[in-house]
Design an enzyme around this catalytic site. Structure first.
Site, PDB file in Angstrom:
ATOM      1  CB  THR A   1      13.259 -10.178 -10.250  1.00 34.24           C
ATOM      2  OG1 THR A   1      13.894  -9.712 -11.372  1.00 34.24           O
ATOM      3  CG2 THR A   1      12.206 -11.669 -10.295  1.00 34.24           C
TER       4      THR A   1
ATOM      5  N   GLY B   1       0.958  -1.373   0.100  1.00 36.50           N
ATOM      6  CA  GLY B   1       0.394   0.015   0.099  1.00 36.50           C
ATOM      7  C   GLY B   1       1.134   1.717   0.005  1.00 36.50           C
TER       8      GLY B   1
ATOM      9  CB  CYS C   1       1.527   3.477  11.334  1.00 35.24           C
ATOM     10  SG  CYS C   1       1.245   2.437   9.967  1.00 35.24           S
TER      11      CYS C   1
ATOM     12  CB  SER D   1      -1.994  -3.346   0.604  1.00 34.02           C
ATOM     13  OG  SER D   1      -0.711  -4.153   2.138  1.00 34.02           O
TER      14      SER D   1
ATOM     15  CD  GLN E   1      -7.481  -1.153   7.051  1.00 33.03           C
ATOM     16  OE1 GLN E   1      -8.513  -1.675   7.416  1.00 33.03           O
ATOM     17  NE2 GLN E   1      -6.672  -1.092   7.291  1.00 33.03           N
TER      18      GLN E   1
HETATM   19  C1  LIG Z   1      -1.489  -0.339   5.794  1.00 31.41           C
HETATM   20  C2  LIG Z   1      -2.387   0.926   4.979  1.00 31.41           C
HETATM   21  C3  LIG Z   1      -1.325   1.129   4.373  1.00 31.41           C
HETATM   22  C4  LIG Z   1       0.323   0.568   3.954  1.00 31.41           C
HETATM   23  O1  LIG Z   1      -0.071  -0.766   2.868  1.00 31.41           O
HETATM   24  P1  LIG Z   1       1.390  -1.463   3.811  1.00 31.41           P
HETATM   25  O2  LIG Z   1       1.257  -2.802   2.053  1.00 31.41           O
HETATM   26  O3  LIG Z   1       1.525  -1.871   4.895  1.00 31.41           O
HETATM   27  O4  LIG Z   1       2.680  -0.324   2.703  1.00 31.41           O
HETATM   28  C5  LIG Z   1      -2.201   2.086   3.528  1.00 31.41           C
HETATM   29  N1  LIG Z   1      -3.131   3.139   3.592  1.00 31.41           N
HETATM   30  C6  LIG Z   1      -3.910   2.362   4.252  1.00 31.41           C
HETATM   31  C7  LIG Z   1      -5.022   3.124   4.508  1.00 31.41           C
HETATM   32  C8  LIG Z   1      -3.836   0.727   5.167  1.00 31.41           C
HETATM   33  O5  LIG Z   1      -4.702   0.710   6.003  1.00 31.41           O
END
Ligand SMILES: *Cc1c(COP(=O)(O)O)cnc(C)c1O
Length: 397
Positions: free
Chosen positions: A243, A76, A330, A205, A185
């Site tokens: 890759t 993400g 985070c 993600s 999400q």
């Molecule tokens: C978890 C999350 C991300 C980050 O995704 P990663 O794959 O951990 O880098 C970004 N945006 C939202 C809304 C998230 O919940």
């Protein structure tokens, strides 16, 4: 779930999810016999190429996109960075240097916007109001002839509120402004149709929907060419070198396929669990639900309890075998209250007493029953020890 023989209730699925057995099974061959590089010509390399393209087609189908519009990334954060920085740099060449976003985006979006501000871009951070929802008319009012991009998340990771994406998409289309949404999400939890919703770019993600960490995708509408984020080999149609994480990508596609198959049934179960949890937990004195009660992800529930610290609550829940979070993963470890809870207008001291419980299809209805049984007692115990609570009930705070 069990850890060292102890029963664990995992209620932090908005932070990450477990890889489910079906997803792992789909991935394993690509760590074993089909380990070749998809760009190689010999058969074990070539054998990985078709599954990679099948995965792209599956991801595309779940979003109503074309396979050529899907670019695999590391997750993400990378997708958000690529979409926002790419669109900003592209549009700057046409003198468009203004970006519109909201106050409660994920840091992958907010910090990317901050980095662009340092380069000279201007950013409007829209209010999300007490209900945690961006108002489409306010997006429209913020658009100027300098606006390059609107980036508004699909569903908030801390409070679960779902944004009016189709309305915002229509406004952006009308004004010729690019529209990106961080749907990390939302994917797998709501029905998305990038064409009907006029979405130009969408981030997703794997690890939020039972695929592994370190894999994700960016949808980029056909005809929109973003500058490369990673230069190098010809992977991802020359746009994102390196890759491919074949096993991860196959896992991501499997997870999305399953999520789409079970979505309505899963959401019905999660909504039942959510309704019960909200009704019971709001019986606790001076508790509140954060964000709109209806327009929300069925598996993401955020509460605040006055007079206690979210961290103490998490520790007590952990002792009882419940994994939850206060704000997002985070920002934990920092003492600042969540920017999301401040954005919906909570006072610092109230925002400090937050608890996010997030569920997936792997959870059982009995998990909620257990939480309903222990949470009120924990809140009561913490308040009994809290000088803050004493001050609140005696009207001194
Ligand atoms: C978890 C999350 C991300 C980050 O995704 P990663 O794959 O951990 O880098 C970004 N945006 C939202 C809304 C998230 O919940």
């Amino acid at each position: 779930m069990e850890l060292n023989g102890k029963k664990i209730i995992y209620a932090d699925n908005a932070a990450t999810t477990c890889v489910t057995p079906a997803v792992l099974d789909a991935m394993l061959p690509f760590y074993k016999e089909v380990f070749g590089n998809p760009s190689s010509l010999y058969s074990i390399g070539n054998a990985a190429k078709k599954p990679l393209e099948d995965a792209r087609a599956t991801v595309a189908k779940c979003l109503g996109a074309l396979p050529t519009e899907i670019f695999f990334t590391s997750g993400g954060s990378e997708s958000d960075n690529w979409a926002i920085k790419g669109a900003a740099h592209k549009m700057a060449k046409q003198g468009k240097t203004h970006i519109i976003t909201s106050k409660f985006e994920h840091h992958a979006v907010l910090h990317t916007c901050a980095a662009l501000e340092k380069e000279g871009f201007t950013v409007t951070y829209l209010d999300v109001h007490e209900n945690g929802i961006v108002v489409p008319e306010e997006v429209e009012a913020a658009i100027t002839d300098k606006t390059a991009l609107v980036t508004i998340m699909y569903a908030n990771n801390e409070i679960g509120t779902i944004q009016p994406i189709a309305e915002i998409g229509a406004i952006c289309k009308k004004h010729g402004v690019l529209f990106h949404t961080d749907a990390v999400q939302a994917v797998g939890n709501v029905h998305i149709d990038v064409k009907a919703q006029n979405i130009d770019m969408l981030s997703l993600s794997g690890h939020k929907l039972h695929a592994p960490k370190g894999v994700g995708a960016l949808y980029v509408r056909r005809g929109l060419v973003l500058p490369n984020l990673i230069d190098g080999g010809a992977q991802e149609r020359n746009r994102r070198a390196g890759t491919e994480n074949v096993a991860g990508i196959v896992g991501l596609a499997k997870a999305m396929e399953i999520a789409h198959e079970i979505m309505d049934e899963k959401n019905e179960k999660l909504r039942r669990m959510q309704d019960k949890l909200i009704t019971e937990i709001l019986k606790i004195d001076r508790s509140r639900l954060n964000g709109d009660r209806e327009k929300r992800l069925p598996g993401n529930i955020s509460f605040c309890f006055e007079g206690i610290e979210g961290e103490s609550l998490l520790l007590m829940l952990d002792l009882k075998g419940v994994c939850a979070s206060s704000g997002s993963a985070c920002t934990s470890g920092s003492l600042d209250p969540s920017h999301v809870l401040l954005a919906i207008g909570l006072k610092h001291e109230v925002a400090h007493g937050s608890l996010r419980l997030s569920f997936s299809d792997v959870n059982e209805e009995s998990d909620v029953d257990y939480i309903i049984e222990i949470l009120p007692q924990i809140v009561e115990r913490l308040r009994a020890m809290s000088p803050l609570w004493d001050a609140i009930i005696h009207g001194r705070a």
